[in-house]
Design a protein around this motif. Structure first.
Motif, short mmCIF file in Angstrom:
data_model
loop_
_atom_site.label_atom_id
_atom_site.label_comp_id
_atom_site.label_asym_id
_atom_site.label_seq_id
_atom_site.Cartn_x
_atom_site.Cartn_y
_atom_site.Cartn_z
N THR A 18 41.61 22.85 29.15
CA THR A 18 41.68 21.40 29.30
C THR A 18 40.47 20.90 30.06
O THR A 18 39.85 19.90 29.68
CB THR A 18 42.98 21.00 30.01
N TYR A 21 37.45 20.97 27.74
CA TYR A 21 37.46 19.86 26.79
C TYR A 21 37.09 18.55 27.48
O TYR A 21 36.35 17.73 26.92
CB TYR A 21 38.81 19.73 26.08
N ARG A 25 34.30 15.69 26.72
CA ARG A 25 34.60 14.26 26.61
C ARG A 25 33.67 13.42 27.46
O ARG A 25 33.52 12.22 27.23
CB ARG A 25 36.05 13.99 27.04
N GLY A 158 34.99 13.56 20.36
CA GLY A 158 35.18 13.49 21.80
C GLY A 158 35.88 12.23 22.25
O GLY A 158 36.40 12.17 23.37
N LEU A 163 43.47 13.43 21.37
CA LEU A 163 43.01 14.62 22.09
C LEU A 163 42.99 14.35 23.60
O LEU A 163 43.36 15.23 24.39
CB LEU A 163 41.63 15.05 21.60
N CYS A 167 45.30 16.30 26.28
CA CYS A 167 44.68 16.86 27.47
C CYS A 167 45.46 16.45 28.72
O CYS A 167 45.80 17.28 29.56
CB CYS A 167 43.24 16.35 27.53
#
Length: 182
Positions: A18, A21, A25, A158, A163, A167
């Motif tokens: 997480t 990611y 982002r 992103g 998503l 997250c």
């Protein structure tokens, strides 16, 4: 935060993935999304470090004090940012919870929680209620976005809201798991 070995490693993997990611982002073209992603990356990696099983590494008390300072500073930043965005109130609660858990870990006789006595039961209970509610709310919010279909938006993967919500949901689940072992 050190629970059973395999569950702890799953939590470490979930939080680290997480956090990674969220770092991706941070490349968003939207300023607010970049700031939120940075805060969430800090939370993800911090949670991953705190969840490493005690059999592998037991950090010294000074490490827990450092965590408390870092997340205390992040809580102050979230407090300042919460003036303009309601989402930062959640960041404030999350960073406070991380600082609270770090202080509990530093105060625990063995240097790690999971054996009782770390943290105040009332505060821990309130944080558990908040994050359990947040997980349920996030899960309900994720369902309509995920079932809408459509594919990635033109502005890139992103910036996909489902998503980002997934997250946040996974970090909420991780927070519940960590608070349960405190």
């Amino acid at each position: 935060m050190h629970g059973p070995g395999s569950a702890a490693w799953l939590l470490v993997a979930l939080c680290a993935a997480t956090g990674a990611y969220c770092l991706l982002r941070m490349r968003s073209g939207v300023e607010e999304q970049r700031r939120a992603a940075g805060s969430e990356a800090l939370m993800g990696f911090g949670m991953a470090l705190m969840a490493i099983p005690a059999a592998v590494i037991t950090p010294p008390r000074t490490a827990w004090a450092l965590y408390a300072v870092v997340f205390g500073a992040a809580a102050l930043r979230a407090l300042w940012s919460s003036r303009s965005s309601a989402h930062h109130v959640h960041h404030l609660v999350g960073t406070f919870a991380m600082a609270y858990m770090a202080v509990g870990m530093a105060a625990a006789p063995s240097g790690h929680a999971g054996h009782g006595g770390a943290g105040a039961p009332l505060v821990t209970g309130l944080l558990l209620l908040y994050f359990a509610g947040y997980v349920l709310w996030s899960g309900v919010r994720l369902v309509p976005v995920a079932t809408a279909g459509g594919g990635p938006p033109a502005n890139g993967w992103g910036d996909r809201p489902e998503l980002a919500r997934a997250c946040r949901l996974s970090m909420g689940i991780g927070m519940v798991a960590m608070l349960l072992t405190l």
